[in-house]
Design a protein around this motif. Structure first.
Motif, PDB file in Angstrom:
ATOM      1  N   LEU A   1       0.813  -1.207   0.000  1.00  0.00           N
ATOM      2  CA  LEU A   1       0.000   0.000   0.000  1.00  0.00           C
ATOM      3  C   LEU A   1       0.851   1.263   0.000  1.00  0.00           C
ATOM      4  N   ARG A   2       0.253   2.334  -0.476  1.00  0.00           N
ATOM      5  CA  ARG A   2       0.879   3.643  -0.385  1.00  0.00           C
ATOM      6  C   ARG A   2       0.839   4.118   1.070  1.00  0.00           C
ATOM      7  N   PRO A   3       1.760   5.040   1.460  1.00  0.00           N
ATOM      8  CA  PRO A   3       1.744   5.529   2.847  1.00  0.00           C
ATOM      9  C   PRO A   3       0.396   6.087   3.281  1.00  0.00           C
ATOM     10  N   THR A   4      -0.306   6.780   2.376  1.00  0.00           N
ATOM     11  CA  THR A   4      -1.615   7.332   2.718  1.00  0.00           C
ATOM     12  C   THR A   4      -2.604   6.227   3.078  1.00  0.00           C
ATOM     13  N   ASP A   5      -2.566   5.124   2.336  1.00  0.00           N
ATOM     14  CA  ASP A   5      -3.480   4.011   2.590  1.00  0.00           C
ATOM     15  C   ASP A   5      -3.110   3.272   3.875  1.00  0.00           C
ATOM     16  N   VAL A   6      -1.797   3.161   4.136  1.00  0.00           N
ATOM     17  CA  VAL A   6      -1.360   2.545   5.391  1.00  0.00           C
ATOM     18  C   VAL A   6      -1.824   3.408   6.569  1.00  0.00           C
ATOM     19  N   ALA A   7      -1.695   4.727   6.432  1.00  0.00           N
ATOM     20  CA  ALA A   7      -2.123   5.638   7.496  1.00  0.00           C
ATOM     21  C   ALA A   7      -3.615   5.488   7.768  1.00  0.00           C
ATOM     22  N   ASN A   8      -4.394   5.367   6.698  1.00  0.00           N
ATOM     23  CA  ASN A   8      -5.836   5.211   6.866  1.00  0.00           C
ATOM     24  C   ASN A   8      -6.168   3.918   7.608  1.00  0.00           C
ATOM     25  N   ALA A   9      -5.467   2.826   7.250  1.00  0.00           N
ATOM     26  CA  ALA A   9      -5.701   1.547   7.930  1.00  0.00           C
ATOM     27  C   ALA A   9      -5.236   1.610   9.382  1.00  0.00           C
ATOM     28  N   LEU A  10      -4.096   2.241   9.606  1.00  0.00           N
ATOM     29  CA  LEU A  10      -3.539   2.340  10.949  1.00  0.00           C
ATOM     30  C   LEU A  10      -4.457   3.148  11.864  1.00  0.00           C
ATOM     31  N   HIS A  11      -5.043   4.190  11.317  1.00  0.00           N
ATOM     32  CA  HIS A  11      -5.936   5.065  12.095  1.00  0.00           C
ATOM     33  C   HIS A  11      -7.119   4.288  12.675  1.00  0.00           C
TER      34      HIS A  11
ATOM     35  N   ASP B   1       7.116   8.026   6.653  1.00  0.00           N
ATOM     36  CA  ASP B   1       6.185   8.340   5.560  1.00  0.00           C
ATOM     37  C   ASP B   1       4.735   8.227   6.020  1.00  0.00           C
ATOM     38  N   VAL B   2       4.459   7.199   6.826  1.00  0.00           N
ATOM     39  CA  VAL B   2       3.092   6.978   7.289  1.00  0.00           C
ATOM     40  C   VAL B   2       2.676   8.050   8.288  1.00  0.00           C
ATOM     41  N   LEU B   3       3.565   8.408   9.216  1.00  0.00           N
ATOM     42  CA  LEU B   3       3.242   9.434  10.201  1.00  0.00           C
ATOM     43  C   LEU B   3       2.855  10.755   9.528  1.00  0.00           C
ATOM     44  N   GLU B   4       3.526  11.073   8.432  1.00  0.00           N
ATOM     45  CA  GLU B   4       3.230  12.324   7.728  1.00  0.00           C
ATOM     46  C   GLU B   4       1.807  12.366   7.187  1.00  0.00           C
ATOM     47  N   GLU B   5       1.178  11.194   7.054  1.00  0.00           N
ATOM     48  CA  GLU B   5      -0.180  11.114   6.510  1.00  0.00           C
ATOM     49  C   GLU B   5      -1.250  10.921   7.578  1.00  0.00           C
ATOM     50  N   LEU B   6      -0.856  10.816   8.844  1.00  0.00           N
ATOM     51  CA  LEU B   6      -1.800  10.554   9.928  1.00  0.00           C
ATOM     52  C   LEU B   6      -2.303  11.846  10.569  1.00  0.00           C
ATOM     53  N   PRO B   7      -3.494  11.806  11.185  1.00  0.00           N
ATOM     54  CA  PRO B   7      -3.956  12.949  11.984  1.00  0.00           C
ATOM     55  C   PRO B   7      -2.976  13.211  13.130  1.00  0.00           C
ATOM     56  N   GLU B   8      -2.959  14.459  13.622  1.00  0.00           N
ATOM     57  CA  GLU B   8      -2.000  14.843  14.652  1.00  0.00           C
ATOM     58  C   GLU B   8      -2.130  14.000  15.919  1.00  0.00           C
ATOM     59  N   ASP B   9      -3.351  13.668  16.321  1.00  0.00           N
ATOM     60  CA  ASP B   9      -3.539  12.879  17.539  1.00  0.00           C
ATOM     61  C   ASP B   9      -2.869  11.509  17.417  1.00  0.00           C
ATOM     62  N   ASP B  10      -3.007  10.880  16.257  1.00  0.00           N
ATOM     63  CA  ASP B  10      -2.372   9.578  16.040  1.00  0.00           C
ATOM     64  C   ASP B  10      -0.854   9.714  16.026  1.00  0.00           C
ATOM     65  N   GLN B  11      -0.357  10.779  15.412  1.00  0.00           N
ATOM     66  CA  GLN B  11       1.092  11.010  15.378  1.00  0.00           C
ATOM     67  C   GLN B  11       1.654  11.097  16.793  1.00  0.00           C
TER      68      GLN B  11
END
Length: 434
Positions: A188-198, A219-229
């Motif tokens: 998956l792309r980092p954006t898609d991994v971030a969405n799944a991780l969230h 790469d994934v952290l850059e795509e996550l909401p701040e709270d998740d980061q």
């Protein structure tokens, strides 16, 4: 035995193949020719579905006998009995993670089975190969010996087989281990991994984040909401957290650190490499919704005597975002932020139109007035729209290039605050529970 490197045709190109036994003890040099250390092992990550393991990097023993991790993204050449790096080396001690395997230490002399016949063989060597048009490397072949192994193994037949021709290494699809989920995320792309991780539970999210390698997690952290980061970075060991922050774009690292308590922020900045920490501190000194607060400190910078060929080589770097690769900035020495004197911009299309030997100073666009660091977000947005740009230079009163603002950073601040939490890209299923 196989030669040190081989090449084979692939989609019209040539890909280097290296047999790992020949890398043991090979010296590692920086671009200036100074020896950094010697290769002691290679680090790979197994993947599900019989996919070849991805080569993450090298374990290098430096002169102090400390063993450090050198990512493959910082290896520019493996040839003639030596490894060449970009010169950026993290000196923290290497610690193996749950999803990682040491190729020399864990693959060689291992007993596996040939898929076709079920016959047991001994792994004598493993080859790694760079993927075409990318900086990624994979393990692709075994050099094996038939027979029972031990003292008698030299009498057996030797052969080279594809990775998929043997069993005994790949991760199994069943189970809920972090290894299997991380291997699935590889597709998956980092954006898609971030969405799944969230959408995972906090406990599961922490397990997966701990299993990702530094560059991938950055790469994934850059795509996550701040709270998740904040949640994820807070659950990492401090030295690991500093490594991940170094791997992030400086502007994203600055945004994340700004959300942490002051003492945590200072402690992590102290653990980061001084140059990386200095960039982040500088970005944190600007107001958030200004050009200075939005910019990255790592645009492509060239001196006036650089050629079009030099510029295109920099633009081709795989770890650059499309927005940063769209233009190069020409500065008088020193060719780095924040001290290089800005002369102008050369756009990617212009580079394609001029001969490779042309100097960038002869085609530079110096008419466009750069942004000041205190330019508000609304004015930055209008500037990019008016001039049809995806990136723009930020220059201080003395004429020094401070960085560049990219359109993706502007969009981050124009969209609703919760836009990253929206399920807009979830067609591919992800194997993971809550």
């Amino acid at each position: 035995m196989k030669s040190y490197t081989e090449e084979e045709a692939h989609h019209g190109g040539r890909r280097p193949r290296v047999f790992v036994s020949h890398l043991a003890g090979v010296p590692v040099f920086d671009p200036n020719g100074d020896q950094v250390g010697r290769v002691r092992d290679l680090v790979a990550m197994l993947r599900v579905g019989g996919r070849p393991p991805r080569l993450l990097g090298l374990v290098v023993e430096v002169l102090s006998r400390r063993r450090i991790f050198l990512p493959m993204t910082r290896v520019t050449g493996i040839e003639s009995g030596q490894v060449i790096t970009t010169g950026v080396v993290n000196m923290r001690r290497f610690e193996q993670r749950p999803t990682e395997r040491l190729v020399l230490g864990e693959f060689l002399d291992r007993r596996v089975r040939l898929v076709e016949t079920g016959e047991e063989v001994t792994v004598l060597d493993v080859s790694v190969q760079q993927l075409p048009a990318r900086r990624d490397w994979e393990i692709d072949k075994y050099f094996v010996r038939k027979g029972k192994g031990g003292a008698l193994r030299r009498k057996g037949e030797t052969l080279t087989v594809e990775w998929s021709a043997v069993s005994g290494f790949s991760l199994q699809e069943d189970g809920q281990g972090a290894e299997s989920l991380v291997a699935t995320f590889e597709r998956l792309r980092p954006t898609d991994v971030a969405n799944a991780l969230h959408h995972l539970s906090p406990k599961r999210r922490a397990e997966v984040a701990a299993a990702l390698d530094d560059d991938r997690l950055a790469d994934v952290l850059e795509e996550l909401p701040e709270d998740d980061q904040v949640e994820i970075i807070g659950k990492l060991q401090e030295e690991r957290a500093a490594d991940v922050l170094e791997a992030m774009d400086p502007d994203d690292a600055a945004d994340l650190l700004s959300e942490l308590p002051e003492e945590d922020k200072e402690r992590l900045l102290t653990l980061m490499r001084p140059d990386d920490a200095a960039d982040v501190r500088r970005l944190m000194s600007y107001e958030e919704r200004t050009a200075g607060g939005l910019m990255t400190t790592e645009p492509i910078i060239l001196r006036p005597d650089a050629t079009v060929a030099d510029a295109l080589a920099r633009v081709r770097q795989a770890d650059l975002s499309p927005a940063l690769a769209a233009q190069v900035y020409v500065c008088r020495s020193p060719d780095e932020t924040p001290t290089g004197k800005y002369l102008g911009t050369v756009h990617f299309q212009r580079l394609l139109r001029d001969p490779p030997y042309a100097l960038v100073s002869s085609i530079v666009d110096s008419d466009l007035v750069p942004l000041a660091p205190d330019t508000p977000l609304s004015a930055v947005t209008s500037y990019l729209a008016a001039y049809n740009l995806v990136s723009a230079p930020v220059v201080d009163e003395s004429g020094s290039l401070l960085g560049a603002v990219t359109v993706d950073d502007v969009l981050d601040h124009l969209l609703p605050e919760d836009w990253r939490e929206t399920d807009f890209h979830s067609e591919e299923g992800v194997a993971g529970g809550r």
